[in-house]
Design a protein around this motif. Structure first.
Motif, PDB file in Angstrom:
ATOM      1  N   ARG A   5     119.514  13.430  92.764  1.00 26.47           N
ATOM      2  CA  ARG A   5     120.431  14.163  92.762  1.00 26.47           C
ATOM      3  C   ARG A   5     120.589  15.762  92.703  1.00 26.47           C
ATOM      4  O   ARG A   5     121.237  16.430  93.404  1.00 26.47           O
ATOM      5  CB  ARG A   5     121.196  13.872  91.302  1.00 26.47           C
ATOM      6  N   ARG A  30     122.702   5.162 102.215  1.00 26.65           N
ATOM      7  CA  ARG A  30     121.499   4.864 101.850  1.00 26.65           C
ATOM      8  C   ARG A  30     120.938   6.172 101.521  1.00 26.65           C
ATOM      9  O   ARG A  30     119.890   6.283 100.567  1.00 26.65           O
ATOM     10  CB  ARG A  30     120.704   3.929 102.730  1.00 26.65           C
ATOM     11  N   THR A  62     120.717  16.109  96.423  1.00 33.85           N
ATOM     12  CA  THR A  62     122.211  15.865  97.201  1.00 33.85           C
ATOM     13  C   THR A  62     123.364  16.649  96.955  1.00 33.85           C
ATOM     14  O   THR A  62     124.219  16.724  97.453  1.00 33.85           O
ATOM     15  CB  THR A  62     122.043  14.427  97.146  1.00 33.85           C
ATOM     16  N   ARG A  83     121.859   8.237  98.509  1.00 32.82           N
ATOM     17  CA  ARG A  83     121.380   7.448  97.107  1.00 32.82           C
ATOM     18  C   ARG A  83     120.064   7.517  96.897  1.00 32.82           C
ATOM     19  O   ARG A  83     119.645   7.488  95.791  1.00 32.82           O
ATOM     20  CB  ARG A  83     121.985   5.831  97.375  1.00 32.82           C
TER      21      ARG A  83
END
Length: 392
Positions: free
Chosen positions: A203, A196, A206, A199
């Motif tokens: 981006r 979670r 991560t 997400r």
């Protein structure tokens, strides 16, 4: 923020008007962080006590904490590069595994060498959690709510320390060390929250990247240097106040007041930062820190002065943590969030680690009262830095 993360956080916070704690990713982060920091706090003072009960000297037992924090700082400096290579998800999962997984190995022996070896591994996991926790807290909400999110995250970190640290010692003293170990494994449950969290973060944070870290390090260094001085002073208070007031009750209550006001003001400072900015708040926090240390310096023999000094310095300690982190991240830019978090966390732990040693050396030479006065002077010296970094 971009893509799904921006949509999710925008909807959950009412485009900047709803409570931050309602954001699902924030709740997941708070749960994982609470587990991780409880694991850290329950063993912080328990392991040295366990080593002493096993026959180690007091000085040797202290090595367990030193090794843990040394591994933490070294790992913090490496986290941005690791995230850049393999992404946030695998690094965060590895951190949770590293701090929780090895804990049962403590049951295999009570020698200082063995405890240090296991703690070194766990320290790497703690280093990962401290850096990525702040990164995620900053990036799962709109920039206008960043201070509140970081403050709520800080509150979640402060609460376990208040209960778990003395609780761990009590368990050791009552021959229930296996329960300490059981609590120390709790971060493994935090693995459920990793998908979670990944997400919910943009981006750009991560995914692996080849961005150079140098510019972000240089941007985050000045506010982190301010924090280092504050945490150095905090270590001096926590370490030596019980020595200055060996009667026990006054020092214990004062440290509880210091911890509680610090945790609450880290959260409150975040809310105020979103509303009013850091230009006034950070210098004001430092001035309060000066006042608190002066109260301790001139009133160590007076109960009321000790309580007041601990409370005022606690306000400064908590408030300056959040404001320096917000400033560091703002100066580093959106793509430098992880690096800024690493620099800030390394400064925090380095100041804490150096504080007890440095203040001890000064106190041995001039006495504890003057040592607190010297710390107040250090805060005054970094005040111009605080003013300058909040105006850029």
């Amino acid at each position: 923020m971009d893509g799904v993360a921006e949509q999710e956080t925008g909807q959950q916070t009412g485009r900047g008007t709803g409570p931050v704690w309602r954001v699902p990713a924030v709740r997941a982060l708070l749960a994982a962080s609470l587990l991780g920091f409880t694991s850290y706090a329950v063993t912080l003072a328990a392991l040295p006590s366990y080593a002493v009960r096993g026959g180690a000297g007091v000085a040797a037992a202290g090595l367990v904490t030193t090794v843990f924090l040394a591994a933490t700082v070294l790992t913090q400096l490496a986290v941005p590069r690791l995230v850049g290579r393999v992404g946030l998800g695998p690094v965060l999962a590895g951190g949770l595994l590293a701090i929780g997984g090895p804990a049962p190995l403590y049951l295999l022996g009570d020698g200082v060498g063995w405890l240090c070896a296991v703690s070194a591994v766990r320290g790497t996991g703690f280093g990962v959690l401290t850096v990525l926790g702040a990164t995620i807290a900053a990036r799962v909400v709109p920039p206008s709510r960043r201070g509140e999110s970081l403050g709520l995250y800080g509150l979640a970190l402060g609460l376990p320390t208040l209960a778990a640290t003395p609780g761990g010692v009590a368990l050791v003293l009552s021959d229930r060390f296996p329960l300490v170990v059981a609590v120390a494994t709790l971060p493994l449950l935090g693995l459920l929250a990793v998908p979670r969290l990944v997400r919910a973060v943009p981006r750009a944070v991560t995914a692996p990247s080849g961005d150079p870290a140098g510019p972000a390090v240089r941007a985050a260094a000045p506010p982190s240097a301010v924090l280092l001085v504050v945490t150095l002073a905090g270590a001096g208070v926590v370490t030596f106040l019980p020595i200055a007031r060996p009667d026990g009750v006054v020092a214990t209550v004062a440290l509880l007041v210091f911890g509680a006001t610090g945790a609450l003001c880290r959260w409150a400072g975040g809310v105020l930062t979103d509303r009013y900015g850091t230009r006034v708040l950070l210098p004001a926090a430092l001035l309060l820190g000066v006042l608190g240390l002066v109260l301790l310096a001139v009133g160590l023999d007076a109960d009321a002065a000790v309580y007041a000094g601990a409370a005022v310095f606690g306000v400064a300690y908590g408030g300056s943590q959040n404001t320096t982190l917000v400033v560091a991240m703002a100066r580093a830019g959106e793509r430098g969030t992880t690096t800024a978090s690493a620099v800030w966390n390394a400064a925090f732990d380095a100041g804490t680690g150096l504080g007890a040693l440095a203040v001890g050396v000064v106190a041995a030479a001039v006495g504890l009262e003057l040592s607190y006065a010297v710390l107040a002077g250090l805060l005054v010296l970094v005040l111009p830095v605080a003013v300058r970094v909040t105006r850029r």
